[in-house]
Structure formats: C-alpha cells, structure tokens
Design a protein around this motif. Structure first.
Motif, short mmCIF file in Angstrom:
data_model
loop_
_atom_site.label_atom_id
_atom_site.label_comp_id
_atom_site.label_asym_id
_atom_site.label_seq_id
_atom_site.Cartn_x
_atom_site.Cartn_y
_atom_site.Cartn_z
N LEU A 114 -34.65 77.33 -35.58
CA LEU A 114 -35.52 78.39 -34.92
C LEU A 114 -35.90 79.26 -35.97
CD1 LEU A 114 -36.54 78.52 -31.99
CD2 LEU A 114 -35.01 80.18 -31.56
N PHE A 115 -35.28 79.61 -37.07
CA PHE A 115 -35.65 80.56 -38.09
C PHE A 115 -35.33 79.91 -39.67
CE2 PHE A 115 -33.62 82.57 -34.47
CZ PHE A 115 -34.45 83.82 -34.17
N ALA A 116 -36.18 78.85 -39.72
CA ALA A 116 -36.29 77.93 -40.83
C ALA A 116 -36.15 78.97 -42.29
CB ALA A 116 -37.03 76.88 -41.00
N ASP A 117 -37.13 79.81 -42.26
CA ASP A 117 -37.29 80.31 -43.53
C ASP A 117 -36.11 81.53 -43.84
OD1 ASP A 117 -38.34 81.97 -41.16
OD2 ASP A 117 -39.50 83.38 -42.47
N ILE A 118 -35.84 82.29 -42.59
CA ILE A 118 -34.55 83.15 -42.81
C ILE A 118 -33.28 82.04 -43.07
CG2 ILE A 118 -33.17 84.49 -41.52
CD1 ILE A 118 -35.62 85.39 -39.89
N ALA A 119 -33.06 80.99 -42.53
CA ALA A 119 -31.87 80.40 -42.97
C ALA A 119 -31.70 79.92 -44.32
CB ALA A 119 -31.69 79.15 -41.89
N GLY A 120 -33.05 79.54 -44.98
CA GLY A 120 -33.09 78.82 -46.16
C GLY A 120 -33.11 80.19 -47.33
N ASP A 121 -33.08 81.49 -47.16
CA ASP A 121 -33.34 82.59 -47.99
C ASP A 121 -32.11 82.85 -48.45
OD1 ASP A 121 -33.76 84.78 -49.40
OD2 ASP A 121 -34.91 85.72 -47.98
N LYS A 122 -31.51 82.08 -49.73
CA LYS A 122 -30.13 82.23 -50.19
C LYS A 122 -29.75 83.59 -50.53
CE LYS A 122 -30.21 77.54 -52.03
NZ LYS A 122 -29.13 77.10 -51.03
N ALA A 123 -30.98 84.82 -50.84
CA ALA A 123 -30.68 85.96 -50.99
C ALA A 123 -30.11 86.78 -49.92
CB ALA A 123 -31.69 86.84 -51.54
N LEU A 124 -30.20 86.15 -48.68
CA LEU A 124 -29.81 87.00 -47.49
C LEU A 124 -28.36 86.43 -47.13
CD1 LEU A 124 -33.04 86.79 -45.16
CD2 LEU A 124 -32.01 88.72 -46.78
N SER A 125 -27.46 87.52 -46.76
CA SER A 125 -26.00 87.15 -46.31
C SER A 125 -26.24 86.86 -44.60
CB SER A 125 -25.12 88.49 -46.08
OG SER A 125 -25.70 89.42 -45.44
N LYS A 126 -25.10 86.19 -44.06
CA LYS A 126 -25.21 85.75 -42.84
C LYS A 126 -25.61 87.06 -41.94
CE LYS A 126 -22.50 83.37 -39.16
NZ LYS A 126 -21.43 82.41 -38.95
N LEU A 127 -24.91 88.27 -42.26
CA LEU A 127 -25.42 89.38 -41.35
C LEU A 127 -26.87 89.71 -41.68
CD1 LEU A 127 -24.23 92.18 -40.14
CD2 LEU A 127 -23.92 93.08 -42.28
N ALA A 128 -27.40 89.76 -42.82
CA ALA A 128 -28.53 90.14 -42.89
C ALA A 128 -29.72 88.92 -42.20
CB ALA A 128 -28.97 90.02 -44.39
#
Length: 505
Positions: free
Chosen positions: A385-399
């Motif tokens: 559902l959130f492919a781009d967010i999931a694939g962003d290695k700069a983001l933590s799970k919280l982010a």
C-alpha cells in the motif's frame, strides 16, 4: 512512569531548557548522569575485577569521565580509553579535567576476559556508522563476549530509529536519562540495549511538557483514561456492536477469530457477516456471536441501516478483489454522526485489495464525517500500500508509520515485534511488550477484532489501536510457549480484568 519518547534532537532541547531554567548547569546535568551510571555499576557488578571505560569526544564521553572518576574513587580498578580530547571549554572538557585517571588511546584498547565495559563513546547522538578504532573496540568486546553497560544508548545504535550504524555494542544494561529514545524500543536497537534503566538527572516533567513530544512508549498510561468501563445500566448495544465480514466456506476461521476477540474486548454485540455459501459453516461454530447473510453491496447498506453496527472488521480470510474494495468503501461512505458507523478496521486481504487503488481508499477515509479507519498491515502488506515509503531507507519504522498515517488519513498499526501505532495527527507509539509467541497464524485476526471491539465501545481510534496492540501482546507474553491464535481471546481476559480494576479504584 511517563510515556514520552524523545528523539536525540528533542533530548538536546530538553537539556538546553533545563539548563536555562536552573538550578543545574550543563556540567551539573552531566555529573548527575555519570553518578547514575556509576551507581548502577557499583550496585549490580560489585565483583568486577576491572572496568574499561570508553569515552568519546562529546557529552556522552563527558558522562563517561564522571563514571570513571567515581568508580576509581570507590576503589574499582578502572582503565580509561579515549578517542580524542573533548572540545576546549565544553562540559565534557570539565569532566575530563576532574578525572585524574591516565587516559589511553582507544586505538590501543585490548580487551581482557573478566572486564566490564562502560560504553560512553557516542550514545544516542550518533548519525553515521561507527568506524576506525571504535569499530575495532566493538569487535574486540564482542569476540570476548564482555558485559557492556551503555551510557544513554549502545554506541552504533541510532537514537531516532534503532538502526545499527555499521556495528554496535550489545549491552547487558543501558542507563538513559529523563526519557527513553525511539532507538531503545525499535528493532534491532532494542535487542542491543539489554535491560533499560531510566535515571532522573533533574530534568523536570514541565520541561518535557514544553517540548510537546508526539512519540510515546505504548503502555496503559497512554490510553487508560479512555479505556471503556461499562456503566451499571449498560445493555449490549450501549457497549457497541461490531460486525466482521467473513470469507467463503473454506476461509471462515479468521473472521470468527476476529469476532471472538471483539466480544472478549467488551463489544456488547458481535455479528459475523457471511456469504450465503458459508452460512452453515459459520453457524456450526458460533453461539453468542450472531450471524447474518451478506453477499452484495445492498446487503452491506441494509446491515448499516438495520443493525447500526458501531464498527466493522474487513480483511481476515475475506479474499482479495473488487468485493473487498466495494464493501470497504460502502462502510467508509457512512457518517459517524447520529449513531452511525464509528470505525472500520482494515486488515490482511482488505489492505492488499487496495494495492492499485490506494488513493481511492485514502480519499474515502479523509472525508470529515467518515468513520475512523484503522489499518493493521504487517511489513509485506505495508509495502503493497505504501511502496515508496516502505522502500525509503532513510526512514525509520516510526517515521514510515507516521508518513503512512498522514497520507492515508488512517491510524496505522505497523505490525511486528516492535509494532508502531501512528495517527494522522502526528502522534505515534512504539510497542515494547511484544512476544515471539504471537508469531502464529491468526494472531493478527485476533488483534483486528480486539481493536474493533474497543473502538465500538467509544475509545478514540488511536487509543483503541494502542490499547488493542498492548493487550494482545500482554496476553501472548503471559500465555507463553504453545500459544496458538485460538488461545488469545481467552488469554486476554485476565489482562482486561487487571486494566478494568485499575480504572475503577
């Protein structure tokens, strides 16, 4: 105990505000921190033949200098290893000046069996991978399996997201100050911290309140004020009505697990909405839970009009496709006002059904009077559902959870051993009582039903999701080995009783 989590940046702001408010200056706070760590080492490891204290150049290293001095004054054999000298005029430089122990370069560090290591290299403020002498020290300590007490956070663990930056110490105990950081609870950092001791160093609660943090550890104190307690004159519909959509005849069990969890969570009435060809299968397994035939979109409208359910669960065992999308949008098209639908918990197949129609779902959930939407994806479903967010290695799970909640206009329960619950308004909670026994088929179906049952009784969506996650995890932890999903609804009962008793005393 307070529930706020502070990012490293927020913690730095808390330090500044506390210093400005007095009576302690920066060095005063540093001395308090070092005293807290030294006290823990002396109390818990009194038989240590030697303590190796490793100090970095910043404030974490300054805490370490205080620790080394106090341990030496207490008669402990201390070896002090440093990366470089603190900046002149800094609080760390003051701490170093008061510490008369010989300083040896970290490059010369040699681990000795039987030593205890105090890690005061970098703490929570690290933003790049550990390298050079520090990385070699981590490796040497790890190879000898030496016990490590970490100051604030094991060096190499991100305070923001719990990621391991290159390499990191694996502590048996971590002493942190004022409030925990997200990195203490998010994996893999949580596994590196060992036991966490939260020390009061003089930063008052009013200082934390001034920061208005939006991240929390998911514990009952966060949501207990909203926990539903039935009134003396309550009847079943005053306690809310949850309806759970069932799959076809070969996939009915998941919906029944959700329905039973909703009932155990306190919903006064629960109905399984079953396709005609699965009615007999469901009827054979249901007693107190009601059953109604729902095959078409018109049936969904009739259920909403006739039975006025408070909440719905859609997804467990339902099947992927147009029907799941149509039923979801029909529920979200309702209005919360005047006794309408309060919320929808979308799980499993319900989430996956929108992988190519996410915008439609998010727009439906974003209507001002739409029922609250709670989505409970595991990592794979989150990525669909959130492919781009999931694939962003700069983001933590919280982010990632926060970004997904904002985009989708939904409360997101990003499941896992470190489940994160995020609200569109920016609030988020990290769960810390998860257990490996919950990694069993059907566990997520129980969670979805539990959240829906709490939401049906009037808990706000974010609080209901947080409570559902904590209760689900606590039940699994208390049950222990051998747990299967069918055990969970009944295992929730003593947890619910304890929570109920805490609200009425």
């Amino acid at each position: 105990m307070r529930n706020e989590l502070l990012s490293p940046a927020e913690m730095a702001n808390a330090d500044r505000l506390a210093i400005a408010a007095g009576p302690l200056d920066g060095y005063g706070l540093m001395r308090r921190a070092g005293e807290a760590v030294a006290a823990v080492v002396l109390a818990r490891y009194p038989a240590s033949a030697r303590v190796d204290v490793m100090c970095g150049p910043g404030n974490n290293g300054g805490d370490g200098y205080v620790v080394a001095r106090l341990l030496a004054e207490a008669g402990v054999s201390v070896a002090l290893w440093v990366t470089s000298e603190p900046r002149a005029g800094s609080d760390a430089a003051l701490a170093a000046a008061e510490c008369r122990i010989e300083r040896r370069p970290l490059s010369a560090f040699q681990a000795e069996p039987g030593s205890l290591v105090v890690d005061a290299l970098y703490g929570a403020g690290l933003s790049k991978p550990i390298s050079g002498d520090a990385a070699k020290a981590v490796q040497a300590v790890t190879e000898l399996d030496l016990p490590v007490v970490a100051v604030d956070l094991p060096s190499g663990v991100s305070g923001d997201g719990g990621e391991v930056l290159g390499s990191a110490f694996r502590a048996i105990l971590t002493v942190t100050f004022a409030r925990k950081k997200p990195g203490h609870l998010l994996l893999p950092g949580r596994e590196r911290c060992g036991q966490i001791v939260l020390a009061d160093i003089g930063i008052r609660d009013e200082i934390i309140d001034e920061l208005a943090p939006q991240a929390f550890e998911n514990r009952p104190g966060l949501w207990i004020a909203n926990f539903p307690v039935p009134a003396v004159d309550a009847h079943k519909y005053k306690r809310g009505h949850t309806s759970v959509f069932s799959g076809g005849p070969s996939a009915t069990g998941a919906a029944r697990l959700s329905a039973l969890a909703a009932a155990r969570s306190g919903a006064g009435a629960v109905t399984v909405l079953s396709p005609a060809n699965a009615m007999q299968v469901n009827a054979a397994h249901l007693t107190s839970i009601m059953l109604r035939k729902v095959d078409a979109i018109e049936d969904v409208h009739d259920v909403i009009a006739d039975r006025r359910p408070s909440t719905f669960v859609l997804g467990p065992g339902f099947g992927i496709g147009d029907k799941a999308r149509d039923f979801t949008l029909a529920v979200l098209a309702g209005k919360r006002q005047d006794g309408g639908v309060e919320g929808l918990v979308l799980d499993a197949d319900g989430i996956t059904s929108f992988r190519n129609a996410a915008t439609t779902l998010f727009e439906a959930a974003g209507r001002p009077d739409a029922p609250a939407l709670v989505m409970t994806p595991h990592e794979g479903e989150f990525g669909r559902l959130f492919a781009d967010i999931a694939g962003d290695k700069a983001l933590s799970k919280l982010a990632k959870a926060r970004a997904a909640a904002e985009r989708s206009n939904a409360v997101i329960v990003y499941k896992g051993a470190d489940s994160v619950i995020a609200s569109p308004d920016g609030r988020a909670a990290v769960n810390s009582n998860g257990a490996p026994w919950l990694a069993t088929a059907g566990s997520g179906d129980v969670l979805a039903g539990s959240i829906a049952g709490l939401l049906a009784q009037g808990m706000p969506a974010f609080e209901a999701a947080c409570a559902g996650v904590w209760i689900h995890a606590e039940a699994g932890s208390r049950f222990g080995p051998g747990l299967i999903a069918e055990d969970l609804p009944l295992a929730m009962v003593p947890v619910l009783r304890q929570l109920m008793e805490s609200t009425v005393r």
